[in-house]
Design an enzyme around this catalytic site. Sequence first.
Site, PDB file in Angstrom:
ATOM      1  N   LYS A 119       0.983  -1.024  -0.027  1.00 36.28           N
ATOM      2  CA  LYS A 119      -0.003  -0.014  -0.116  1.00 36.28           C
ATOM      3  C   LYS A 119       0.954   1.292  -0.030  1.00 36.28           C
ATOM      4  O   LYS A 119       1.905   1.016   0.594  1.00 36.28           O
ATOM      5  CB  LYS A 119      -0.779   0.013   1.085  1.00 36.28           C
ATOM      6  CG  LYS A 119      -2.227   0.773   1.072  1.00 36.28           C
ATOM      7  CD  LYS A 119      -3.181   0.008   0.121  1.00 36.28           C
ATOM      8  CE  LYS A 119      -4.381   0.825   0.135  1.00 36.28           C
ATOM      9  NZ  LYS A 119      -5.387  -0.346  -0.402  1.00 36.28           N
TER      10      LYS A 119
HETATM   11  P1  NAD Z   1     -12.674   7.455  -3.303  1.00 34.61           P
HETATM   12  O1  NAD Z   1     -12.217   8.534  -2.926  1.00 34.61           O
HETATM   13  O2  NAD Z   1     -13.385   7.106  -4.664  1.00 34.61           O
HETATM   14  O3  NAD Z   1     -14.220   7.629  -2.501  1.00 34.61           O
HETATM   15  C1  NAD Z   1     -14.234   7.831  -1.183  1.00 34.61           C
HETATM   16  C2  NAD Z   1     -15.570   8.094  -0.541  1.00 34.61           C
HETATM   17  O4  NAD Z   1     -15.686   8.296   0.772  1.00 34.61           O
HETATM   18  C3  NAD Z   1     -16.086   9.577  -1.153  1.00 34.61           C
HETATM   19  O5  NAD Z   1     -17.262   9.651  -1.302  1.00 34.61           O
HETATM   20  C4  NAD Z   1     -15.657  10.509   0.182  1.00 34.61           C
HETATM   21  O6  NAD Z   1     -16.238  11.504   0.255  1.00 34.61           O
HETATM   22  C5  NAD Z   1     -15.984   9.454   1.283  1.00 34.61           C
HETATM   23  N1  NAD Z   1     -15.520   9.716   2.361  1.00 34.61           N
HETATM   24  C6  NAD Z   1     -14.272  10.119   2.763  1.00 34.61           C
HETATM   25  N2  NAD Z   1     -14.119  10.496   4.335  1.00 34.61           N
HETATM   26  C7  NAD Z   1     -15.425  10.110   4.864  1.00 34.61           C
HETATM   27  C8  NAD Z   1     -16.255  10.276   6.046  1.00 34.61           C
HETATM   28  N3  NAD Z   1     -15.180  10.647   7.275  1.00 34.61           N
HETATM   29  N4  NAD Z   1     -17.218   9.965   6.232  1.00 34.61           N
HETATM   30  C9  NAD Z   1     -17.854   9.357   5.084  1.00 34.61           C
HETATM   31  N5  NAD Z   1     -17.539   9.514   3.780  1.00 34.61           N
HETATM   32  C10 NAD Z   1     -16.293   9.664   3.597  1.00 34.61           C
HETATM   33  O7  NAD Z   1     -12.359   6.033  -2.760  1.00 34.61           O
HETATM   34  P2  NAD Z   1     -12.628   4.462  -3.098  1.00 34.61           P
HETATM   35  O8  NAD Z   1     -11.634   3.939  -4.132  1.00 34.61           O
HETATM   36  O9  NAD Z   1     -14.069   4.385  -3.385  1.00 34.61           O
HETATM   37  O10 NAD Z   1     -12.261   3.724  -1.636  1.00 34.61           O
HETATM   38  C11 NAD Z   1     -13.300   3.610  -0.616  1.00 34.61           C
HETATM   39  C12 NAD Z   1     -12.880   2.502   0.322  1.00 34.61           C
HETATM   40  O11 NAD Z   1     -12.700   1.309  -0.594  1.00 34.61           O
HETATM   41  C13 NAD Z   1     -11.333   2.704   0.999  1.00 34.61           C
HETATM   42  O12 NAD Z   1     -11.208   2.224   2.135  1.00 34.61           O
HETATM   43  C14 NAD Z   1     -10.493   2.068  -0.099  1.00 34.61           C
HETATM   44  O13 NAD Z   1      -9.324   1.488   0.691  1.00 34.61           O
HETATM   45  C15 NAD Z   1     -11.546   0.770  -0.515  1.00 34.61           C
HETATM   46  N6  NAD Z   1     -10.911   0.139  -1.402  1.00 34.61           N
HETATM   47  C16 NAD Z   1     -10.902   0.759  -2.813  1.00 34.61           C
HETATM   48  C17 NAD Z   1     -10.699  -0.223  -3.801  1.00 34.61           C
HETATM   49  C18 NAD Z   1     -10.600   0.532  -5.219  1.00 34.61           C
HETATM   50  O14 NAD Z   1     -10.496  -0.218  -6.238  1.00 34.61           O
HETATM   51  N7  NAD Z   1     -10.707   2.003  -5.418  1.00 34.61           N
HETATM   52  C19 NAD Z   1     -10.298  -1.513  -3.814  1.00 34.61           C
HETATM   53  C20 NAD Z   1     -10.441  -2.119  -2.520  1.00 34.61           C
HETATM   54  C21 NAD Z   1     -10.826  -1.290  -1.341  1.00 34.61           C
END
Ligand code: NAD
Length: 430
Positions: A119
Amino acid sequence: MCSSGKIGYLGTMEIYNHPTFHMACQQFDLVADYLQIPDRDRDRLKYPKRSMTVALPVRRDDGSVQVFSGYRVQHHLTLGPTKGGLRYHPDVTLGEVAALAMWMSWKCALTGLPYGGAKGGITCDPRTMSTGELERLTRRFTQEMIPFIGPQIDVMAPDLGTNEQVMAWMMDTYSMHMGYSVPGIVTGKPVSLHGSLGRRESTGRGAAYLVNRAMDVLGLKAGSSTAVVQGFGNVGSVAAFSLAKYGVRIIAVSDVSGGVYNEKGINLWELQKHIARSGSVAGFPEGDPITNEQLLVLPCDILLPAALERQITEKNAGQIQCRILAEAANGPTTPEADEILNQREEIFIIPDILCNAGGVIVSYFEWVQDLQSFFWTETEVMDKLFRILEHAFTETLQMSKRNGVPMRMAALSLGIKRVHQAKKLRGLFP
Ligand code: NAD
């Protein structure tokens, strides 16, 4: 060592001191006890193999220079190159990144991918930075990482706060350094730069697929089920649309600015238009405003956290009112909350390392396609994705039922056991 759960009790690994790292260690220690992993093997499995911290001087648009902190943690190198996302967020620390890298290791092993976990992250607020500033930051970070990354060494992907454009800049920076195009250096790139069809949607669609499987197990019908989604970014929005496609009514969603609740169901297309206009979920007129705290305890069939770690804690675990907790985010539930949820047999948990594995699985497909310069159709990608998820879900459920352990314990055990076996077979060098 950190089984005590106490901050500041990591011995030689003090550099990772962070609540999320302690949480990942607590989970590991529970599984290691359950699997009866000998003491002599535990630290070797648990602690990251390599960690890099870099100072990133970046010229801001006003002419000033700001130095940002960047991190990359490669958790283990036993099963292949390391793989994992890159996060841009103001709270990023080395310890948080190390925890996320550790979870990536167990996730890749659970789903049978030939990778160790990694990461990365940069402590910054991408919402307050211009496109030019983000590009300069990304290119500088990539340049600093060049000695430690490569398609056979360590491959990055998008995570919180990063996207396809960030991956495109990374790929270009690395390729300029090598003197030829190297698409396999990152995944989650734009399709026009040899990204994979379906990668952007893979994590959310994978999570929705697994929710559908959990509904089968519980005998819930999609058409009469409701869902609440925390975080409406890449993962949360795609998961919400996919669940809606299965027939589930999405009654609440949120982002960092707040949330919206409508018992009759939220029109996601209208919500998306509102976000495109205003930049956030908050203020969507077709529903009532709701805070992130309130949203997590709404009565619903499916609760899908898709934002940050440690959202479900000992404070709210007793009040959660869902049938399925689908952990699309990494680490949304603390071990203390787990103890409470494990007593609540009515709640079926799809643990994070399974629930959001769709992202790294399609990242793996993208890497394979890039290495072969041979590209698949979206149907091929999705078929292969669902096959791997189905296998991992069935294995986890069977182990959970057979051994009478929670789904999280089953999923982590399967992943950790595989890494342990591989380390034993390879032996200790020299
Ligand atoms: P992103 O940046 O596209 O979206 C994140 C969302 O969470 C946004 O809507 C943001 O406003 C919201 N957010 C941030 N802080 C917040 C808070 N305190 N309370 C409520 N909402 C909040 O990110 P993403 O890629 O969608 O990732 C989201 C989660 O999924 C993370 O935990 C990430 O590690 C996990 N994840 C992502 C992927 C991927 O392919 N992108 C894969 C596996 C896991």
